[in-house]
Design a protein around this motif. Structure first.
Motif, PDB file in Angstrom:
ATOM      1  N   TRP A   1      -2.264  57.022   7.514  1.00 17.63           N
ATOM      2  CA  TRP A   1      -1.536  58.118   8.165  1.00 17.63           C
ATOM      3  C   TRP A   1      -0.703  57.588   9.336  1.00 17.63           C
ATOM      4  CZ3 TRP A   1       0.399  62.811   8.366  1.00 17.63           C
ATOM      5  CH2 TRP A   1       0.667  63.389   9.609  1.00 17.63           C
ATOM      6  N   ARG A   2      -1.305  56.737  10.115  1.00 17.17           N
ATOM      7  CA  ARG A   2      -0.593  56.223  11.290  1.00 17.17           C
ATOM      8  C   ARG A   2       0.603  55.357  10.890  1.00 17.17           C
ATOM      9  NH1 ARG A   2      -3.271  53.916  16.273  1.00 17.17           N
ATOM     10  NH2 ARG A   2      -1.422  54.919  17.100  1.00 17.17           N
ATOM     11  N   ARG A   3       0.458  54.625   9.825  1.00 17.38           N
ATOM     12  CA  ARG A   3       1.516  53.689   9.435  1.00 17.38           C
ATOM     13  C   ARG A   3       2.247  54.148   8.178  1.00 17.38           C
ATOM     14  NH1 ARG A   3       1.079  49.099  12.372  1.00 17.38           N
ATOM     15  NH2 ARG A   3       2.649  48.205  11.036  1.00 17.38           N
ATOM     16  N   LEU A   4       2.246  55.429   7.954  1.00 19.21           N
ATOM     17  CA  LEU A   4       2.792  55.963   6.705  1.00 19.21           C
ATOM     18  C   LEU A   4       4.242  55.525   6.488  1.00 19.21           C
ATOM     19  CD1 LEU A   4       1.979  57.785   4.350  1.00 19.21           C
ATOM     20  CD2 LEU A   4       2.937  59.720   5.588  1.00 19.21           C
ATOM     21  N   ASP A   5       5.015  55.466   7.555  1.00 21.67           N
ATOM     22  CA  ASP A   5       6.431  55.117   7.410  1.00 21.67           C
ATOM     23  C   ASP A   5       6.617  53.671   6.936  1.00 21.67           C
ATOM     24  OD1 ASP A   5       6.996  57.614   8.325  1.00 21.67           O
ATOM     25  OD2 ASP A   5       7.127  57.003  10.422  1.00 21.67           O
ATOM     26  N   ALA A   6       5.607  52.855   7.122  1.00 16.92           N
ATOM     27  CA  ALA A   6       5.730  51.442   6.745  1.00 16.92           C
ATOM     28  C   ALA A   6       5.238  51.184   5.321  1.00 16.92           C
ATOM     29  CB  ALA A   6       4.943  50.570   7.723  1.00 16.92           C
ATOM     30  N   ILE A   7       4.731  52.219   4.660  1.00 12.65           N
ATOM     31  CA  ILE A   7       4.158  52.016   3.320  1.00 12.65           C
ATOM     32  C   ILE A   7       5.239  52.260   2.277  1.00 12.65           C
ATOM     33  CG2 ILE A   7       2.371  52.721   1.700  1.00 12.65           C
ATOM     34  CD1 ILE A   7       0.757  53.756   4.046  1.00 12.65           C
ATOM     35  N   ASP A   8       5.460  51.276   1.440  1.00 14.14           N
ATOM     36  CA  ASP A   8       6.401  51.424   0.336  1.00 14.14           C
ATOM     37  C   ASP A   8       5.786  52.395  -0.681  1.00 14.14           C
ATOM     38  OD1 ASP A   8       7.940  51.182  -1.942  1.00 14.14           O
ATOM     39  OD2 ASP A   8       8.276  49.032  -1.686  1.00 14.14           O
ATOM     40  N   PRO A   9       6.493  53.479  -1.006  1.00 10.90           N
ATOM     41  CA  PRO A   9       5.906  54.466  -1.934  1.00 10.90           C
ATOM     42  C   PRO A   9       5.505  53.868  -3.284  1.00 10.90           C
ATOM     43  CG  PRO A   9       7.893  55.333  -0.906  1.00 10.90           C
ATOM     44  CD  PRO A   9       7.799  53.887  -0.506  1.00 10.90           C
ATOM     45  N   ARG A  10       6.159  52.776  -3.672  1.00  8.79           N
ATOM     46  CA  ARG A  10       5.818  52.178  -4.976  1.00  8.79           C
ATOM     47  C   ARG A  10       4.577  51.292  -4.870  1.00  8.79           C
ATOM     48  NH1 ARG A  10      11.325  49.200  -5.376  1.00  8.79           N
ATOM     49  NH2 ARG A  10      10.592  48.920  -3.248  1.00  8.79           N
ATOM     50  N   LEU A  11       4.186  50.968  -3.664  1.00 10.21           N
ATOM     51  CA  LEU A  11       3.076  50.009  -3.490  1.00 10.21           C
ATOM     52  C   LEU A  11       1.950  50.618  -2.661  1.00 10.21           C
ATOM     53  CD1 LEU A  11       5.245  46.846  -2.716  1.00 10.21           C
ATOM     54  CD2 LEU A  11       4.254  47.497  -4.892  1.00 10.21           C
ATOM     55  N   GLU A  12       1.746  51.899  -2.846  1.00  8.11           N
ATOM     56  CA  GLU A  12       0.731  52.557  -2.015  1.00  8.11           C
ATOM     57  C   GLU A  12      -0.677  52.031  -2.292  1.00  8.11           C
ATOM     58  OE1 GLU A  12       1.350  56.657  -2.822  1.00  8.11           O
ATOM     59  OE2 GLU A  12       2.872  56.887  -1.254  1.00  8.11           O
ATOM     60  N   LEU A  13      -1.022  51.910  -3.580  1.00  6.91           N
ATOM     61  CA  LEU A  13      -2.393  51.484  -3.892  1.00  6.91           C
ATOM     62  C   LEU A  13      -2.688  50.064  -3.395  1.00  6.91           C
ATOM     63  CD1 LEU A  13      -5.113  52.124  -5.142  1.00  6.91           C
ATOM     64  CD2 LEU A  13      -4.262  51.219  -7.310  1.00  6.91           C
ATOM     65  N   PRO A  14      -1.797  49.090  -3.672  1.00  6.20           N
ATOM     66  CA  PRO A  14      -2.083  47.752  -3.118  1.00  6.20           C
ATOM     67  C   PRO A  14      -2.192  47.772  -1.593  1.00  6.20           C
ATOM     68  CG  PRO A  14      -0.355  47.605  -4.762  1.00  6.20           C
ATOM     69  CD  PRO A  14      -0.624  49.067  -4.554  1.00  6.20           C
ATOM     70  N   TRP A  15      -1.331  48.565  -0.945  1.00  8.62           N
ATOM     71  CA  TRP A  15      -1.395  48.637   0.519  1.00  8.62           C
ATOM     72  C   TRP A  15      -2.746  49.194   0.958  1.00  8.62           C
ATOM     73  CZ3 TRP A  15      -2.268  51.585   4.708  1.00  8.62           C
ATOM     74  CH2 TRP A  15      -1.710  51.187   5.932  1.00  8.62           C
TER      75      TRP A  15
END
Lengths: 180, 114
Positions: A47-61
């Protein structure tokens, strides 16, 4: 604000899509007793770093973050148990309880380097694709394929190895804090 | 023991206990209660790095233009020079051999020539 609404909407979708897998990962790596905390902490970081998460790579992140959280949490847990001298050692991940091969599997896993073991477990237990597992471990997909092949071969060799042979790791090595 | 180690490993995967609805709701509520990290805004550390880099660049630029180096010479000092070399243009000399033929050579001119 509209931006906040969109942010929460995206997080809700991420949470719904991946919470269960993160929780399952945490259960397998840290044990059921810590899984809720690990999953909640991971989602808080997401939640805190949501803007840094690539939507295509959410699970690996998320799995990468969960792995780090498990590592930190488990280390703290090991320290806490060390302080509680009376605490009996407990096999953290509920590894194959009731399965005849438990010791052989535990020994074989313990012979693998940490990164190879994590890669093997991600692909075998967590149904993570080798490409995503590569992202979790911060290596290239090609390297992941080579390491996975090597890890499987070593696991097979170690699994068939006599348990009392010198140099064979003890199953206790898989106690909580060692596997993560 | 199983004859297929990888199948045995797969079968030995710990049962993933499903999260309870309460734990799930709690995790969601705890997450969204946290302040989002504004990754777009430069952090204080980045500001400091930028300031230090700018100061270092300015100091190096000033030091590079100081001739002579600060503290090594006074304004009245004359820079040391080596021996003076005077370059003169070539001149053409007409010479006569003993048999009477004339030929020319080029030789550096001297100060007396000018």
């Amino acid at each position: 604000m509209a931006g906040d609404g969109r942010r929460e909407e995206r997080f809700r979708a991420l949470f719904d899509a991946h919470y269960d897998r993160v929780h399952a990962y945490a259960t397998r790596r840290a044990g059921a007793s810590l899984a809720d905390d690990v999953a909640a902490t991971t989602m808080g970081i997401a939640w805190r770093r949501l803007d840094a998460i690539d939507p295509r790579l959410e699970l690996p992140w998320l799995l990468t973050t969960a792995r780090n959280v498990v590592s930190t949490t488990v280390r703290g847990e090991v320290r806490r148990r060390a302080r509680d001298a009376a605490g009996a050692p407990e096999p953290g991940p509920d590894l194959a309880s009731g399965v005849v091969e438990r010791d052989a599997i535990a020994r074989a896993l313990a012979t693998l380097p940490d990164a190879d073991r994590e890669l093997l477990l991600l692909c075998t237990w967590d149904d993570v694709s080798p490409a995503d597992a590569a992202r979790v471990l911060g290596i290239t997909p090609g390297t992941a394929r080579v390491r996975l092949h090597r890890a499987r071969r070593r696991f097979r060799d170690a699994y068939g190895h006599h348990p009392d042979s010198p140099g064979t790791a003890r199953p206790e090595a898989l106690a909580i804090g060692e596997l993560a | 023991m199983s004859t297929d180690p990888l199948a045995a490993l797969r079968a030995a995967a710990p049962e993933a206990v499903a999260a309870t609805a309460a734990a799930r709701a709690s995790a969601y509520a705890a997450a969204v209660a946290l302040p989002p990290l504004d990754t777009a805004a430069p952090s204080l550390r980045r500001w400091w790095t930028g300031v230090v880099a700018a100061v270092c660049a300015a100091v190096l630029a000033v030091a590079g233009t100081a001739v002579p180096a600060v503290g090594q010479a006074s304004p009245g000092d004359v820079p040391a020079v080596g021996p003076v070399q005077v370059f003169t243009p070539l001149r053409t000399l007409s010479l006569t051999r003993p048999d009477g033929t004339v030929y020319t050579v080029e030789a550096p001119s001297t100060l007396e020539d000018s």
